[in-house]
Write a protein that holds these residues in place. Sequence first.
Motif, PDB file in Angstrom:
ATOM      1  N   ALA A   1     -10.780  -9.938 -23.168  1.00 18.89           N
ATOM      2  CA  ALA A   1     -12.432  -9.964 -23.446  1.00 18.89           C
ATOM      3  C   ALA A   1     -13.158 -11.039 -23.923  1.00 18.89           C
ATOM      4  CB  ALA A   1     -12.481  -8.489 -24.598  1.00 18.89           C
ATOM      5  N   ALA A   2     -12.516 -11.877 -24.640  1.00 19.27           N
ATOM      6  CA  ALA A   2     -13.243 -13.009 -25.423  1.00 19.27           C
ATOM      7  C   ALA A   2     -13.561 -13.997 -24.192  1.00 19.27           C
ATOM      8  CB  ALA A   2     -12.180 -13.779 -26.174  1.00 19.27           C
ATOM      9  N   LYS A   3     -12.533 -13.911 -23.038  1.00 20.53           N
ATOM     10  CA  LYS A   3     -12.887 -14.898 -21.864  1.00 20.53           C
ATOM     11  C   LYS A   3     -13.611 -14.412 -20.502  1.00 20.53           C
ATOM     12  CE  LYS A   3     -10.100 -17.860 -20.345  1.00 20.53           C
ATOM     13  NZ  LYS A   3     -10.963 -19.264 -20.442  1.00 20.53           N
ATOM     14  N   PHE A   4     -13.286 -13.012 -20.478  1.00 17.73           N
ATOM     15  CA  PHE A   4     -13.737 -12.626 -19.139  1.00 17.73           C
ATOM     16  C   PHE A   4     -14.312 -11.034 -19.513  1.00 17.73           C
ATOM     17  CE2 PHE A   4      -9.758 -14.536 -18.416  1.00 17.73           C
ATOM     18  CZ  PHE A   4     -10.386 -15.521 -17.301  1.00 17.73           C
ATOM     19  N   SER A   5     -15.431 -10.851 -20.323  1.00  8.84           N
ATOM     20  CA  SER A   5     -15.958  -9.607 -20.449  1.00  8.84           C
ATOM     21  C   SER A   5     -17.624  -9.663 -20.332  1.00  8.84           C
ATOM     22  CB  SER A   5     -15.658  -8.978 -21.940  1.00  8.84           C
ATOM     23  OG  SER A   5     -16.227  -9.679 -22.981  1.00  8.84           O
ATOM     24  N   LEU A   6     -17.743  -8.220 -20.109  1.00  8.20           N
ATOM     25  CA  LEU A   6     -19.359  -8.124 -19.993  1.00  8.20           C
ATOM     26  C   LEU A   6     -19.490  -7.024 -21.018  1.00  8.20           C
ATOM     27  CD1 LEU A   6     -19.707  -7.623 -16.278  1.00  8.20           C
ATOM     28  CD2 LEU A   6     -20.314  -9.702 -17.412  1.00  8.20           C
ATOM     29  N   PRO A   7     -20.681  -7.312 -21.786  1.00  5.17           N
ATOM     30  CA  PRO A   7     -21.072  -6.313 -22.944  1.00  5.17           C
ATOM     31  C   PRO A   7     -21.389  -4.912 -22.009  1.00  5.17           C
ATOM     32  CG  PRO A   7     -22.707  -8.160 -22.905  1.00  5.17           C
ATOM     33  CD  PRO A   7     -21.576  -8.515 -21.994  1.00  5.17           C
ATOM     34  N   VAL A   8     -21.256  -3.859 -22.691  1.00 11.25           N
ATOM     35  CA  VAL A   8     -21.443  -2.612 -22.240  1.00 11.25           C
ATOM     36  C   VAL A   8     -21.673  -1.819 -23.409  1.00 11.25           C
ATOM     37  CG1 VAL A   8     -20.445  -2.634 -19.900  1.00 11.25           C
ATOM     38  CG2 VAL A   8     -19.146  -1.762 -21.905  1.00 11.25           C
ATOM     39  N   PRO A   9     -22.430  -0.400 -23.197  1.00  9.22           N
ATOM     40  CA  PRO A   9     -22.779   0.266 -24.662  1.00  9.22           C
ATOM     41  C   PRO A   9     -21.316   0.552 -25.146  1.00  9.22           C
ATOM     42  CG  PRO A   9     -24.095   0.921 -22.741  1.00  9.22           C
ATOM     43  CD  PRO A   9     -23.159  -0.076 -22.183  1.00  9.22           C
ATOM     44  N   GLN A  10     -20.163   0.870 -24.733  1.00  9.58           N
ATOM     45  CA  GLN A  10     -19.070   1.324 -25.429  1.00  9.58           C
ATOM     46  C   GLN A  10     -18.212   0.219 -25.946  1.00  9.58           C
ATOM     47  OE1 GLN A  10     -19.632   1.898 -22.158  1.00  9.58           O
ATOM     48  NE2 GLN A  10     -19.627   4.135 -21.560  1.00  9.58           N
ATOM     49  N   GLY A  11     -18.565  -1.161 -25.322  1.00  7.55           N
ATOM     50  CA  GLY A  11     -17.789  -2.278 -25.966  1.00  7.55           C
ATOM     51  C   GLY A  11     -18.018  -3.368 -25.181  1.00  7.55           C
ATOM     52  N   GLN A  12     -16.852  -3.932 -24.736  1.00  4.18           N
ATOM     53  CA  GLN A  12     -16.703  -5.106 -23.745  1.00  4.18           C
ATOM     54  C   GLN A  12     -15.890  -4.520 -22.678  1.00  4.18           C
ATOM     55  OE1 GLN A  12     -19.104  -7.064 -25.748  1.00  4.18           O
ATOM     56  NE2 GLN A  12     -18.139  -8.276 -24.408  1.00  4.18           N
ATOM     57  N   LEU A  13     -16.319  -4.760 -21.409  1.00  5.75           N
ATOM     58  CA  LEU A  13     -15.874  -4.494 -20.090  1.00  5.75           C
ATOM     59  C   LEU A  13     -15.262  -5.487 -19.492  1.00  5.75           C
ATOM     60  CD1 LEU A  13     -15.304  -2.873 -17.517  1.00  5.75           C
ATOM     61  CD2 LEU A  13     -17.413  -3.710 -16.587  1.00  5.75           C
ATOM     62  N   ILE A  14     -13.662  -5.689 -19.779  1.00  5.55           N
ATOM     63  CA  ILE A  14     -13.049  -6.801 -19.094  1.00  5.55           C
ATOM     64  C   ILE A  14     -13.067  -6.760 -17.669  1.00  5.55           C
ATOM     65  CG2 ILE A  14     -10.619  -7.660 -19.126  1.00  5.55           C
ATOM     66  CD1 ILE A  14      -9.862  -6.130 -21.634  1.00  5.55           C
ATOM     67  N   ASP A  15     -13.753  -7.911 -16.938  1.00  4.25           N
ATOM     68  CA  ASP A  15     -14.174  -8.037 -15.804  1.00  4.25           C
ATOM     69  C   ASP A  15     -13.156  -8.635 -14.940  1.00  4.25           C
ATOM     70  OD1 ASP A  15     -15.864  -7.806 -13.850  1.00  4.25           O
ATOM     71  OD2 ASP A  15     -17.156  -9.704 -14.084  1.00  4.25           O
ATOM     72  N   LEU A  16     -12.021  -8.182 -14.825  1.00  2.79           N
ATOM     73  CA  LEU A  16     -10.985  -8.208 -14.088  1.00  2.79           C
ATOM     74  C   LEU A  16     -10.352  -7.160 -13.631  1.00  2.79           C
ATOM     75  CD1 LEU A  16      -9.200 -11.126 -16.265  1.00  2.79           C
ATOM     76  CD2 LEU A  16     -10.493 -11.493 -14.200  1.00  2.79           C
ATOM     77  N   ARG A  17      -9.994  -6.838 -12.489  1.00  2.41           N
ATOM     78  CA  ARG A  17      -9.196  -5.907 -11.928  1.00  2.41           C
ATOM     79  C   ARG A  17      -7.634  -5.943 -12.308  1.00  2.41           C
ATOM     80  NH1 ARG A  17     -11.114  -2.952  -7.025  1.00  2.41           N
ATOM     81  NH2 ARG A  17      -9.530  -1.581  -7.784  1.00  2.41           N
ATOM     82  N   LEU A  18      -7.127  -5.444 -13.090  1.00  2.00           N
ATOM     83  CA  LEU A  18      -5.629  -5.647 -13.304  1.00  2.00           C
ATOM     84  C   LEU A  18      -4.835  -4.375 -13.190  1.00  2.00           C
ATOM     85  CD1 LEU A  18      -6.179  -7.869 -16.426  1.00  2.00           C
ATOM     86  CD2 LEU A  18      -5.342  -8.508 -14.203  1.00  2.00           C
ATOM     87  N   THR A  19      -3.724  -4.522 -12.579  1.00  2.00           N
ATOM     88  CA  THR A  19      -3.083  -3.401 -12.330  1.00  2.00           C
ATOM     89  C   THR A  19      -2.095  -3.267 -13.625  1.00  2.00           C
ATOM     90  OG1 THR A  19      -1.183  -4.527 -11.304  1.00  2.00           O
ATOM     91  CG2 THR A  19      -2.784  -3.647  -9.898  1.00  2.00           C
ATOM     92  N   HIS A  20      -1.196  -1.986 -13.859  1.00  2.00           N
ATOM     93  CA  HIS A  20      -0.492  -1.916 -15.076  1.00  2.00           C
ATOM     94  C   HIS A  20       0.781  -3.049 -14.935  1.00  2.00           C
ATOM     95  CE1 HIS A  20      -1.822   2.109 -16.336  1.00  2.00           C
ATOM     96  NE2 HIS A  20      -2.795   1.256 -16.271  1.00  2.00           N
ATOM     97  N   ARG A  21       1.191  -3.177 -13.445  1.00  2.00           N
ATOM     98  CA  ARG A  21       2.334  -3.959 -13.381  1.00  2.00           C
ATOM     99  C   ARG A  21       1.798  -5.545 -13.570  1.00  2.00           C
ATOM    100  NH1 ARG A  21       6.498  -3.106 -11.344  1.00  2.00           N
ATOM    101  NH2 ARG A  21       5.924  -1.216 -10.013  1.00  2.00           N
ATOM    102  N   GLU A  22       0.601  -6.028 -13.188  1.00  2.00           N
ATOM    103  CA  GLU A  22       0.268  -7.223 -13.622  1.00  2.00           C
ATOM    104  C   GLU A  22      -0.018  -7.696 -15.061  1.00  2.00           C
ATOM    105  OE1 GLU A  22      -2.681  -8.165  -9.614  1.00  2.00           O
ATOM    106  OE2 GLU A  22      -3.213  -7.080 -11.518  1.00  2.00           O
ATOM    107  N   ILE A  23      -0.245  -6.466 -15.854  1.00  2.00           N
ATOM    108  CA  ILE A  23      -0.434  -6.700 -17.084  1.00  2.00           C
ATOM    109  C   ILE A  23       1.312  -6.659 -17.853  1.00  2.00           C
ATOM    110  CG2 ILE A  23      -1.182  -5.424 -19.512  1.00  2.00           C
ATOM    111  CD1 ILE A  23      -3.380  -3.975 -17.839  1.00  2.00           C
ATOM    112  N   ALA A  24       1.762  -5.813 -17.361  1.00  2.00           N
ATOM    113  CA  ALA A  24       3.213  -5.819 -17.801  1.00  2.00           C
ATOM    114  C   ALA A  24       3.866  -7.230 -17.380  1.00  2.00           C
ATOM    115  CB  ALA A  24       4.112  -4.798 -17.068  1.00  2.00           C
ATOM    116  N   ASN A  25       3.656  -7.658 -16.390  1.00  2.00           N
ATOM    117  CA  ASN A  25       4.176  -8.931 -16.182  1.00  2.00           C
ATOM    118  C   ASN A  25       3.643 -10.264 -16.990  1.00  2.00           C
ATOM    119  OD1 ASN A  25       5.915  -8.203 -14.165  1.00  2.00           O
ATOM    120  ND2 ASN A  25       4.383  -8.526 -12.506  1.00  2.00           N
ATOM    121  N   THR A  26       2.572 -10.007 -17.127  1.00  2.00           N
ATOM    122  CA  THR A  26       1.867 -11.208 -18.104  1.00  2.00           C
ATOM    123  C   THR A  26       2.402 -11.121 -19.740  1.00  2.00           C
ATOM    124  OG1 THR A  26      -0.340 -10.773 -17.001  1.00  2.00           O
ATOM    125  CG2 THR A  26      -0.499 -12.053 -19.233  1.00  2.00           C
ATOM    126  N   ILE A  27       2.825  -9.926 -20.328  1.00  2.00           N
ATOM    127  CA  ILE A  27       3.099  -9.852 -21.337  1.00  2.00           C
ATOM    128  C   ILE A  27       4.900  -9.570 -21.625  1.00  2.00           C
ATOM    129  CG2 ILE A  27       0.892  -9.342 -22.549  1.00  2.00           C
ATOM    130  CD1 ILE A  27       1.842  -6.504 -22.794  1.00  2.00           C
TER     131      ILE A  27
END
Length: 152
Positions: free
Chosen positions: A85-111
């Motif tokens: 969110a600090a690097k790739f987000s856009l402000p929206v009314p609810q918070g910060q939209l992470i402007d990356l399309r990530l699958t759960h598998r990609e997130i899992a591999n990252t961490i």
Amino acid sequence: RNEARKIMTLGYWGTKDIVGQPLSNLNPYHMSCLTCVEAICIPLDSLPNFSRDIINRAQQQMAWMCLVRTKLVSERLLLLLQWLAAKFSLPVPQGQLIDLRLTHREIANTIGTNRVTITRIINKFEQQCIIYRPKQHYIILCKKSWGDYREG
């Protein structure tokens, strides 16, 4: 220190290295010396070639190191979402939209975990209003979760 109050080693520095809290953005910030050292204080404004971009990059690297060294997967995921969110987000009314399309598998591999664990934690985060997912692959980090990170 990490969430369990254990010391977390984030690196080693040597002769002529520049270190300090402004480069890490960690709070609290503490360094320990393993050998005898002589340190001098250099105000940031006296370093004309030390641009804000370099400081930002150093802060991002330190945040990433904290992220990968965090043991609890749910904490690691939240730190990743805050970092993204600090690097790739856009402000929206609810918070910060992470402007990356990530699958759960990609997130899992990252961490360093598996897709099933990520799906379970993301569902839990959604129930706790930490995140909001308006569409598949889109994550909004809600305001309450985003505020703590930005303030450092």
